[in-house]
Design a protein around this motif. Structure first.
Motif, short mmCIF file in Angstrom:
data_model
loop_
_atom_site.label_atom_id
_atom_site.label_comp_id
_atom_site.label_asym_id
_atom_site.label_seq_id
_atom_site.Cartn_x
_atom_site.Cartn_y
_atom_site.Cartn_z
N SER A 75 1.42 1.84 -2.29
CA SER A 75 2.58 0.96 -2.44
C SER A 75 3.74 1.80 -2.96
CB SER A 75 2.27 -0.18 -3.41
OG SER A 75 3.36 -1.08 -3.50
N HIS A 76 4.95 1.35 -2.68
CA HIS A 76 6.12 2.05 -3.20
C HIS A 76 7.20 1.05 -3.55
CE1 HIS A 76 8.21 1.50 0.64
NE2 HIS A 76 7.05 1.77 1.20
N CYS A 77 8.02 1.44 -4.51
CA CYS A 77 9.16 0.64 -4.93
C CYS A 77 10.19 1.59 -5.51
CB CYS A 77 8.73 -0.39 -5.99
SG CYS A 77 10.05 -1.45 -6.57
N GLU A 78 11.36 1.59 -4.92
CA GLU A 78 12.42 2.50 -5.33
C GLU A 78 11.90 3.94 -5.29
OE1 GLU A 78 14.16 0.98 -8.94
OE2 GLU A 78 15.05 -0.71 -7.87
N ASP A 79 11.93 4.66 -6.41
CA ASP A 79 11.52 6.07 -6.42
C ASP A 79 10.03 6.26 -6.70
OD1 ASP A 79 14.12 6.83 -5.92
OD2 ASP A 79 14.60 7.12 -8.03
N TRP A 80 9.28 5.19 -6.88
CA TRP A 80 7.88 5.29 -7.26
C TRP A 80 6.94 5.09 -6.07
CZ3 TRP A 80 6.46 7.01 -11.89
CH2 TRP A 80 7.40 6.98 -12.92
N VAL A 81 5.89 5.88 -6.04
CA VAL A 81 4.80 5.72 -5.08
C VAL A 81 3.51 5.68 -5.89
CG1 VAL A 81 3.53 6.72 -3.13
CG2 VAL A 81 6.01 6.99 -3.27
N VAL A 82 2.68 4.67 -5.63
CA VAL A 82 1.39 4.57 -6.30
C VAL A 82 0.30 4.48 -5.24
CG1 VAL A 82 2.24 3.54 -8.44
CG2 VAL A 82 1.60 2.06 -6.53
N CYS A 83 -0.87 4.97 -5.60
CA CYS A 83 -2.00 4.86 -4.68
C CYS A 83 -3.25 4.54 -5.48
CB CYS A 83 -2.18 6.12 -3.86
SG CYS A 83 -2.79 7.54 -4.77
N ALA A 84 -4.21 3.95 -4.79
CA ALA A 84 -5.50 3.64 -5.38
C ALA A 84 -6.56 4.10 -4.39
CB ALA A 84 -5.63 2.15 -5.64
N ILE A 85 -7.61 4.74 -4.91
CA ILE A 85 -8.70 5.24 -4.09
C ILE A 85 -10.00 4.72 -4.67
CG2 ILE A 85 -9.90 7.32 -3.27
CD1 ILE A 85 -7.21 8.82 -3.66
N HIS A 86 -10.90 4.26 -3.80
CA HIS A 86 -12.15 3.64 -4.27
C HIS A 86 -13.22 3.79 -3.20
CE1 HIS A 86 -14.70 0.75 -6.32
NE2 HIS A 86 -13.77 0.53 -7.24
N ASN A 87 -14.45 3.52 -3.58
CA ASN A 87 -15.53 3.51 -2.59
C ASN A 87 -15.73 2.11 -2.00
OD1 ASN A 87 -16.65 2.31 -4.81
ND2 ASN A 87 -18.54 3.49 -4.78
N LYS A 88 -14.87 1.17 -2.38
CA LYS A 88 -14.86 -0.19 -1.85
C LYS A 88 -13.44 -0.53 -1.41
CE LYS A 88 -18.38 -1.76 -5.08
NZ LYS A 88 -18.65 -2.64 -6.22
N PRO A 89 -13.28 -1.55 -0.57
CA PRO A 89 -11.92 -1.94 -0.18
C PRO A 89 -11.05 -2.19 -1.42
CG PRO A 89 -13.52 -3.07 1.18
CD PRO A 89 -14.30 -2.36 0.11
N ILE A 90 -9.77 -1.84 -1.31
CA ILE A 90 -8.86 -1.90 -2.45
C ILE A 90 -7.44 -2.20 -1.97
CG2 ILE A 90 -8.36 0.59 -2.46
CD1 ILE A 90 -8.66 0.35 -5.60
N GLY A 91 -6.67 -2.84 -2.81
CA GLY A 91 -5.26 -3.08 -2.53
C GLY A 91 -4.45 -2.80 -3.78
N ILE A 92 -3.23 -2.34 -3.61
CA ILE A 92 -2.36 -2.03 -4.74
C ILE A 92 -0.93 -2.45 -4.41
CG2 ILE A 92 -1.89 0.33 -3.98
CD1 ILE A 92 -1.94 1.17 -6.98
N ASP A 93 -0.20 -2.89 -5.43
CA ASP A 93 1.21 -3.20 -5.23
C ASP A 93 1.98 -2.85 -6.50
OD1 ASP A 93 3.33 -4.19 -3.54
OD2 ASP A 93 3.47 -5.89 -4.91
N ILE A 94 3.20 -2.40 -6.33
CA ILE A 94 4.10 -2.10 -7.44
C ILE A 94 5.43 -2.82 -7.17
CG2 ILE A 94 4.87 0.04 -6.33
CD1 ILE A 94 5.43 1.17 -9.14
N GLU A 95 5.99 -3.38 -8.22
CA GLU A 95 7.31 -4.01 -8.13
C GLU A 95 8.06 -3.75 -9.43
OE1 GLU A 95 9.01 -5.62 -5.79
OE2 GLU A 95 7.40 -5.72 -4.32
#
Length: 154
Positions: free
Chosen positions: A43-63
């Motif tokens: 996910s990204h918002c303005e100047d930030w990028v975040v990520c999530a890594i897992h051995n199961k399905p995953i979702g991430i969001d930043i605001e």
């Protein structure tokens, strides 16, 4: 940048070179790594990028927590989510007048929770958001500066 970040971290985890990692997307747009059991989301918002890594399905969001018209919650949130966001506000006509930083924070908590859940599912928006229930027990929340990050996984 998000793709480079994912490739670097997956390379670090697996020992496979970043150049040999191929990222594809499902027909609904969910990214995945070809021939891998590793799941990720970006996910990204303005100047930030975040990520999530897992051995199961995953979702991430930043605001970024910022002033908005909180009446949006009436359109996209369940009754319980609206009660959470507007706790202590008796009348709808007072929503704009009494919006404070706590209400905005609660709004973006709910919003990013829904986004993270939908990205976890990878199906896109198939149901109305105002009837979409997100299990809070599967959400992790982080705050930094004026941002909220929510991660959804099993």
């Amino acid at each position: 940048v998000g793709e480079m970040l994912i490739k670097k971290e997956v390379s670090h985890i697996t020992g496979v070179s970043a150049e040999s990692i191929t990222i594809k997307t499902t027909p609904n747009g969910k990214p995945y790594i070809e021939n891998s059991v590793i799941h990720f989301n970006i996910s990204h918002c303005e100047d930030w990028v975040v990520c999530a890594i897992h051995n199961k399905p995953i979702g991430i969001d930043i605001e970024k927590i910022r002033p908005i018209n909180l009446k949006i919650a009436k359109r996209f949130f369940t009754a319980d989510e609206q009660n959470y966001v507007f706790s202590g506000i008796p009348k709808e006509e007072d929503f704009d007048k009494t919006a404070d930083s706590d209400m905005l924070k609660r709004f973006f908590e709910v919003w990013t929770g829904k986004e993270a859940y939908l990205k976890y599912k990878g199906t896109g928006i198939t149901d109305s958001l105002n009837t979409l229930y997100v299990n809070e027990n599967n959400l992790k929340t982080e705050y930094f500066d004026d941002y909220v990050v929510r991660i959804y996984t099993e």
